[in-house]
Write an enzyme that holds these catalytic residues in place. Structure first.
Site, PDB file in Angstrom:
ATOM      1  N   HIS A  38      30.670  15.450  -1.272  1.00  0.00           N
ATOM      2  CA  HIS A  38      31.887  14.396  -1.118  1.00  0.00           C
ATOM      3  C   HIS A  38      32.508  14.579   0.209  1.00  0.00           C
ATOM      4  CE1 HIS A  38      35.574  12.588  -1.676  1.00  0.00           C
ATOM      5  NE2 HIS A  38      36.252  13.600  -1.224  1.00  0.00           N
ATOM      6  N   ASP A  79      33.958   8.762  -5.657  1.00  0.00           N
ATOM      7  CA  ASP A  79      32.920   8.071  -5.046  1.00  0.00           C
ATOM      8  C   ASP A  79      32.118   7.178  -5.787  1.00  0.00           C
ATOM      9  OD1 ASP A  79      33.625   9.854  -2.444  1.00  0.00           O
ATOM     10  OD2 ASP A  79      32.840  11.259  -3.732  1.00  0.00           O
TER      11      ASP A  79
HETATM   12  P1  NAI Z   1      49.138  17.054  -0.878  1.00  0.00           P
HETATM   13  O1  NAI Z   1      48.810  17.726   0.418  1.00  0.00           O
HETATM   14  O2  NAI Z   1      49.936  15.977  -1.368  1.00  0.00           O
HETATM   15  O3  NAI Z   1      49.026  18.471  -2.137  1.00  0.00           O
HETATM   16  C1  NAI Z   1      48.253  19.345  -1.956  1.00  0.00           C
HETATM   17  C2  NAI Z   1      49.177  20.427  -2.745  1.00  0.00           C
HETATM   18  O4  NAI Z   1      48.497  21.492  -2.772  1.00  0.00           O
HETATM   19  C3  NAI Z   1      50.426  20.973  -1.760  1.00  0.00           C
HETATM   20  O5  NAI Z   1      51.526  20.623  -2.578  1.00  0.00           O
HETATM   21  C4  NAI Z   1      50.275  22.346  -1.324  1.00  0.00           C
HETATM   22  O6  NAI Z   1      51.241  23.078  -1.489  1.00  0.00           O
HETATM   23  C5  NAI Z   1      49.172  22.687  -2.575  1.00  0.00           C
HETATM   24  N1  NAI Z   1      48.489  24.032  -2.363  1.00  0.00           N
HETATM   25  C6  NAI Z   1      47.867  24.235  -1.192  1.00  0.00           C
HETATM   26  N2  NAI Z   1      47.094  25.279  -1.376  1.00  0.00           N
HETATM   27  C7  NAI Z   1      47.518  25.661  -2.756  1.00  0.00           C
HETATM   28  C8  NAI Z   1      47.113  27.048  -3.458  1.00  0.00           C
HETATM   29  N3  NAI Z   1      46.592  27.893  -2.793  1.00  0.00           N
HETATM   30  N4  NAI Z   1      47.457  26.976  -4.527  1.00  0.00           N
HETATM   31  C9  NAI Z   1      47.998  26.064  -5.298  1.00  0.00           C
HETATM   32  N5  NAI Z   1      48.431  24.971  -4.507  1.00  0.00           N
HETATM   33  C10 NAI Z   1      48.013  24.704  -3.361  1.00  0.00           C
HETATM   34  O7  NAI Z   1      47.316  16.558  -1.076  1.00  0.00           O
HETATM   35  P2  NAI Z   1      46.737  15.512  -2.181  1.00  0.00           P
HETATM   36  O8  NAI Z   1      46.694  14.251  -1.351  1.00  0.00           O
HETATM   37  O9  NAI Z   1      47.504  15.950  -3.416  1.00  0.00           O
HETATM   38  O10 NAI Z   1      45.173  15.955  -2.123  1.00  0.00           O
HETATM   39  C11 NAI Z   1      44.782  17.317  -2.573  1.00  0.00           C
HETATM   40  C12 NAI Z   1      43.404  17.638  -2.247  1.00  0.00           C
HETATM   41  O11 NAI Z   1      42.692  16.683  -2.962  1.00  0.00           O
HETATM   42  C13 NAI Z   1      43.254  17.410  -0.901  1.00  0.00           C
HETATM   43  O12 NAI Z   1      42.282  18.564  -0.585  1.00  0.00           O
HETATM   44  C14 NAI Z   1      42.551  16.219  -0.734  1.00  0.00           C
HETATM   45  O13 NAI Z   1      41.628  16.123   0.450  1.00  0.00           O
HETATM   46  C15 NAI Z   1      41.693  16.397  -2.031  1.00  0.00           C
HETATM   47  N6  NAI Z   1      41.098  15.111  -2.085  1.00  0.00           N
HETATM   48  C16 NAI Z   1      39.818  14.949  -2.969  1.00  0.00           C
HETATM   49  C17 NAI Z   1      39.289  13.706  -3.484  1.00  0.00           C
HETATM   50  C18 NAI Z   1      37.756  13.758  -3.821  1.00  0.00           C
HETATM   51  O14 NAI Z   1      37.278  12.845  -4.146  1.00  0.00           O
HETATM   52  N7  NAI Z   1      37.250  14.912  -4.268  1.00  0.00           N
HETATM   53  C19 NAI Z   1      40.028  12.676  -3.210  1.00  0.00           C
HETATM   54  C20 NAI Z   1      41.184  12.717  -2.598  1.00  0.00           C
HETATM   55  C21 NAI Z   1      41.697  13.808  -2.411  1.00  0.00           C
END
Ligand code: NAI
Length: 342
Positions: free
Chosen positions: A200, A172
């Site tokens: 966030h 952000d």
């Molecule tokens: P994604 O869906 O591509 O990958 C998430 C991965 O986390 C999946 O492979 C899933 O199997 C794994 N996962 C779920 N529960 C888990 C656990 N208990 N232990 C280990 N792995 C686990 O999602 P993406 O796009 O990679 O985003 C990841 C996270 O980051 C999301 O929650 C998203 O909202 C967040 N995010 C945060 C941002 C920020 O600025 N703080 C910016 C963009 C994304």
């Protein structure tokens, strides 16, 4: 003398991790004289899983594939990659833990349900970190809702000092810097003293009122106050949704970059005369109840010690924006209160 850093990344089969892992391994973050051992955590494989399409793979298999690619990069700094579905193993001896994995919001799920579902993941991961991580561990929570996930993990891993737990507002922050730079027609480096206050989420307050452009108040350079309040602020708050609309997927490259920038700032310090944004455990600064994970402006020294910038003031617009994001975080805390021991 060369040293070694162990870095855990959860959600290692996901898209943010894919854009982040090579940069962690390459020396870019920890330096060419530091060896890196990556610990990749994913959810266990489901035995009864049916691929939704022929190219779909289970997340743990994807993490294994990512580990193969990391080895194939031949980085002189990368010593080893461990892939596991066991949080205790993933956090064993780690100096940094980047908690990217989180459950996505499913169809018909309310925000409150998502808070509860993810809260349970972060109860377990907070405990596993406290039990297994190195004594100097620092933790960045990226998985959403990241402030409240961090709150839950911190409360369940309190053996780790409060100042080590961070949630990511750096993406952000970078968005807020870039949008001011574009409007003013200056390079990003000319924009300083930007803060993301609070959550966030789309209640965050990207604070243009204290920001500077080429050392002058941003409000003296961009004099269109209506643009700042009614275009700039909502654009920053809703940028994540705009990316999803454009890509059909949530931000990954810029999210990974935000996490890399966050860790770099905590490893090397912030530049003189500027600060960065991070959500940290409040001690009551700016009237935020102590213990809440709140986005603040922070300076960091070269030994990773950080301080919240003191004494910034808000006009009426800023006060209302600050209060709104604080109220949302208090509501989120209330929604997970059963997961917060003591
Ligand atoms: P994604 O869906 O591509 O990958 C998430 C991965 O986390 C999946 O492979 C899933 O199997 C794994 N996962 C779920 N529960 C888990 C656990 N208990 N232990 C280990 N792995 C686990 O999602 P993406 O796009 O990679 O985003 C990841 C996270 O980051 C999301 O929650 C998203 O909202 C967040 N995010 C945060 C941002 C920020 O600025 N703080 C910016 C963009 C994304």
């Amino acid at each position: 003398m060369s040293k070694t850093v162990r870095v855990a990344v959860t959600g290692a089969g996901g898209q943010v991790s894919y854009a982040m892992l090579a940069r962690l391994a390459s020396g870019e973050v920890f330096g060419d004289d530091t060896k890196v051992i990556l610990h990749l955590l994913e959810i266990p494989k489901k035995p009864d899983w049916t691929p939704p399409n022929p190219t779909a793979r289970q997340p743990l298999d994807i993490a294994e594939g990512n580990a193969m690619e990391l080895l194939d990069c031949g980085f002189p700094t990368l010593l080893d990659v461990v892939v596991t579905d066991d949080a205790n193993k993933a956090f064993n001896g780690v100096n940094w833990a980047l908690l990217v994995g989180a459950a996505p919001r499913g169809p018909g799920m309310e925000r409150k349900d998502l808070l509860g579902l993810n809260g349970k993941i972060f109860v377990g991961q907070g405990k596993a970190l406290a039990k297994n991580a190195a004594s100097d561990v620092r933790i960045l929570i990226v998985g959403n809702p990241c402030n409240t996930n961090c709150l839950v993990a911190y409360h369940n891993g309190k053996e780790i000092p409060a100042d080590r737990w961070h949630a990511m507002t750096r993406l952000d922050h970078n968005r807020a810097v870039s949008a001011l730079a574009v409007k003013a027609g200056v390079p990003n480096a000319a924009v300083t003293s930007v803060t993301i206050w609070g959550n966030h989420s789309n209640t965050q307050f990207p604070d243009f009122t204290n920001a500077k452009i080429n050392g002058k108040p941003a409000t003296e350079v961009i004099t269109d106050r209506a643009w700042l309040e009614t275009t700039y602020v909502p654009q920053c708050q809703n940028r994540g949704a705009a990316i999803i609309k454009a890509r059909g997927l949530s931000s990954a490259l810029s999210a990974a970059n935000g996490a890399i920038d966050h860790v770099k700032s905590f490893v090397r310090g912030t530049p003189a005369g500027d600060w960065t944004s991070a959500a940290v455990v409040s001690k009551g600064e700016y009237g935020v109840p102590a213990g809440l994970v709140f986005g603040y402006p922070v300076t960091i020294d070269k030994s990773s010690n950080w301080k919240i910038i003191d004494g910034l003031s808000f006009d009426a617009f800023g006060k209302a924006a600050f209060q709104k994001t604080l109220t949302e975080l208090l509501e989120e805390k209330d929604a997970v209160k059963d997961l917060l021991p003591g």
